[in-house]
Design a protein around this motif. Structure first.
Motif, PDB file in Angstrom:
ATOM      1  N   SER A  11       7.391   8.185 -10.666  1.00 16.93           N
ATOM      2  CA  SER A  11       6.994   8.321 -12.070  1.00 16.93           C
ATOM      3  C   SER A  11       5.513   8.638 -12.261  1.00 16.93           C
ATOM      4  CB  SER A  11       7.345   7.037 -12.827  1.00 16.93           C
ATOM      5  OG  SER A  11       6.605   5.950 -12.297  1.00 16.93           O
ATOM      6  N   HIS A  12       4.764   8.788 -11.167  1.00 13.59           N
ATOM      7  CA  HIS A  12       3.329   9.052 -11.285  1.00 13.59           C
ATOM      8  C   HIS A  12       3.088  10.460 -11.835  1.00 13.59           C
ATOM      9  CE1 HIS A  12      -0.923   8.935 -10.571  1.00 13.59           C
ATOM     10  NE2 HIS A  12      -0.824  10.084  -9.918  1.00 13.59           N
ATOM     11  N   VAL A  13       2.191  10.573 -12.818  1.00 15.34           N
ATOM     12  CA  VAL A  13       1.801  11.851 -13.401  1.00 15.34           C
ATOM     13  C   VAL A  13       0.296  11.989 -13.233  1.00 15.34           C
ATOM     14  CG1 VAL A  13       1.713  13.223 -15.510  1.00 15.34           C
ATOM     15  CG2 VAL A  13       3.653  11.714 -15.089  1.00 15.34           C
ATOM     16  N   GLU A  14      -0.139  13.103 -12.648  1.00 17.22           N
ATOM     17  CA  GLU A  14      -1.563  13.305 -12.442  1.00 17.22           C
ATOM     18  C   GLU A  14      -2.197  13.866 -13.711  1.00 17.22           C
ATOM     19  OE1 GLU A  14      -3.319  14.653  -8.872  1.00 17.22           O
ATOM     20  OE2 GLU A  14      -1.394  14.586  -7.843  1.00 17.22           O
ATOM     21  N   LEU A  15      -3.044  13.070 -14.342  1.00 18.02           N
ATOM     22  CA  LEU A  15      -3.728  13.470 -15.563  1.00 18.02           C
ATOM     23  C   LEU A  15      -5.236  13.576 -15.385  1.00 18.02           C
ATOM     24  CD1 LEU A  15      -1.839  11.185 -18.092  1.00 18.02           C
ATOM     25  CD2 LEU A  15      -1.473  13.603 -17.678  1.00 18.02           C
ATOM     26  N   ILE A  16      -5.735  13.391 -14.173  1.00 19.31           N
ATOM     27  CA  ILE A  16      -7.168  13.319 -13.950  1.00 19.31           C
ATOM     28  C   ILE A  16      -7.869  14.612 -14.359  1.00 19.31           C
ATOM     29  CG2 ILE A  16      -7.091  14.027 -11.534  1.00 19.31           C
ATOM     30  CD1 ILE A  16      -9.328  11.286 -12.997  1.00 19.31           C
TER      31      ILE A  16
ATOM     32  N   VAL B 139       0.850  -1.189   0.000  1.00 24.39           N
ATOM     33  CA  VAL B 139       0.000   0.000   0.000  1.00 24.39           C
ATOM     34  C   VAL B 139       0.888   1.242   0.000  1.00 24.39           C
ATOM     35  CG1 VAL B 139      -1.757   1.284   1.246  1.00 24.39           C
ATOM     36  CG2 VAL B 139      -1.827  -1.207   1.230  1.00 24.39           C
ATOM     37  N   ILE B 140       0.741   2.077  -1.033  1.00 25.30           N
ATOM     38  CA  ILE B 140       1.538   3.299  -1.148  1.00 25.30           C
ATOM     39  C   ILE B 140       0.673   4.528  -1.412  1.00 25.30           C
ATOM     40  CG2 ILE B 140       3.648   2.164  -1.900  1.00 25.30           C
ATOM     41  CD1 ILE B 140       2.913   2.907  -4.767  1.00 25.30           C
ATOM     42  N   GLY B 141      -0.604   4.349  -1.665  1.00 24.15           N
ATOM     43  CA  GLY B 141      -1.479   5.462  -2.009  1.00 24.15           C
ATOM     44  C   GLY B 141      -1.630   6.482  -0.905  1.00 24.15           C
ATOM     45  N   ASP B 142      -1.526   6.066   0.341  1.00 22.42           N
ATOM     46  CA  ASP B 142      -1.686   6.988   1.452  1.00 22.42           C
ATOM     47  C   ASP B 142      -0.469   7.883   1.657  1.00 22.42           C
ATOM     48  OD1 ASP B 142      -0.118   4.831   2.238  1.00 22.42           O
ATOM     49  OD2 ASP B 142      -0.807   4.902   4.314  1.00 22.42           O
ATOM     50  N   LYS B 143       0.627   7.577   1.018  1.00 21.80           N
ATOM     51  CA  LYS B 143       1.853   8.341   1.181  1.00 21.80           C
ATOM     52  C   LYS B 143       2.095   9.331   0.046  1.00 21.80           C
ATOM     53  CE  LYS B 143       3.956   4.510   3.637  1.00 21.80           C
ATOM     54  NZ  LYS B 143       2.741   3.740   3.768  1.00 21.80           N
ATOM     55  N   TYR B 144       1.329   9.263  -1.017  1.00 19.43           N
ATOM     56  CA  TYR B 144       1.604  10.070  -2.209  1.00 19.43           C
ATOM     57  C   TYR B 144       1.478  11.570  -1.955  1.00 19.43           C
ATOM     58  CZ  TYR B 144       1.391  12.202  -6.744  1.00 19.43           C
ATOM     59  OH  TYR B 144       1.626  13.031  -7.812  1.00 19.43           O
ATOM     60  N   TYR B 145       0.411  12.008  -1.301  1.00 22.34           N
ATOM     61  CA  TYR B 145       0.190  13.443  -1.140  1.00 22.34           C
ATOM     62  C   TYR B 145       1.211  14.078  -0.206  1.00 22.34           C
ATOM     63  CZ  TYR B 145      -3.947  12.823  -3.902  1.00 22.34           C
ATOM     64  OH  TYR B 145      -4.800  12.532  -4.939  1.00 22.34           O
ATOM     65  N   GLU B 146       1.644  13.353   0.804  1.00 19.51           N
ATOM     66  CA  GLU B 146       2.728  13.863   1.649  1.00 19.51           C
ATOM     67  C   GLU B 146       4.022  13.930   0.849  1.00 19.51           C
ATOM     68  OE1 GLU B 146       5.137  12.920   5.786  1.00 19.51           O
ATOM     69  OE2 GLU B 146       3.333  11.765   5.307  1.00 19.51           O
ATOM     70  N   PHE B 147       4.287  12.902   0.057  1.00 19.82           N
ATOM     71  CA  PHE B 147       5.468  12.877  -0.812  1.00 19.82           C
ATOM     72  C   PHE B 147       5.455  14.079  -1.755  1.00 19.82           C
ATOM     73  CE2 PHE B 147       7.135  11.607  -5.012  1.00 19.82           C
ATOM     74  CZ  PHE B 147       8.470  11.458  -4.687  1.00 19.82           C
ATOM     75  N   LYS B 148       4.335  14.316  -2.393  1.00 17.56           N
ATOM     76  CA  LYS B 148       4.212  15.410  -3.357  1.00 17.56           C
ATOM     77  C   LYS B 148       4.411  16.764  -2.676  1.00 17.56           C
ATOM     78  CE  LYS B 148       0.971  17.407  -6.618  1.00 17.56           C
ATOM     79  NZ  LYS B 148      -0.389  17.384  -7.137  1.00 17.56           N
ATOM     80  N   ALA B 149       3.809  16.954  -1.504  1.00 19.73           N
ATOM     81  CA  ALA B 149       3.930  18.223  -0.792  1.00 19.73           C
ATOM     82  C   ALA B 149       5.377  18.500  -0.388  1.00 19.73           C
ATOM     83  CB  ALA B 149       3.037  18.206   0.440  1.00 19.73           C
TER      84      ALA B 149
END
Length: 65
Positions: A51-56, A13-23
């Motif tokens: 490598s994640h790119v937000e395209l939503i 599980v890594i989805g919960d860490k993405y927004y902290e990583f990005k900030a």
């Protein structure tokens, strides 16, 4: 598109860490140090976050009625 909830390779599980990583990256911190602090040790998980790119926002323009 949307942040992956789990790593595609190992399933951690890594989805919960993405927004902290990005900030923290936007504040100017080193990505390697941020990933280490968040406990992301496997290279497959690190690759997924780096490598994640937000395209939503671009895809939402083409919604179906």
């Amino acid at each position: 598109m949307i942040v992956p909830v789990r790593c595609f390779t190992c399933g951690k599980v890594i989805g919960d860490k993405y927004y902290e990583f990005k900030a923290r990256i936007e504040k100017g911190e080193d990505p390697e140090k941020v990933l280490d602090d968040l406990g992301i040790e496997r290279y497959c998980c690190r690759r997924t976050l780096l490598s994640h790119v937000e395209l939503i926002d671009q895809v939402m323009v083409y919604r179906v009625y």
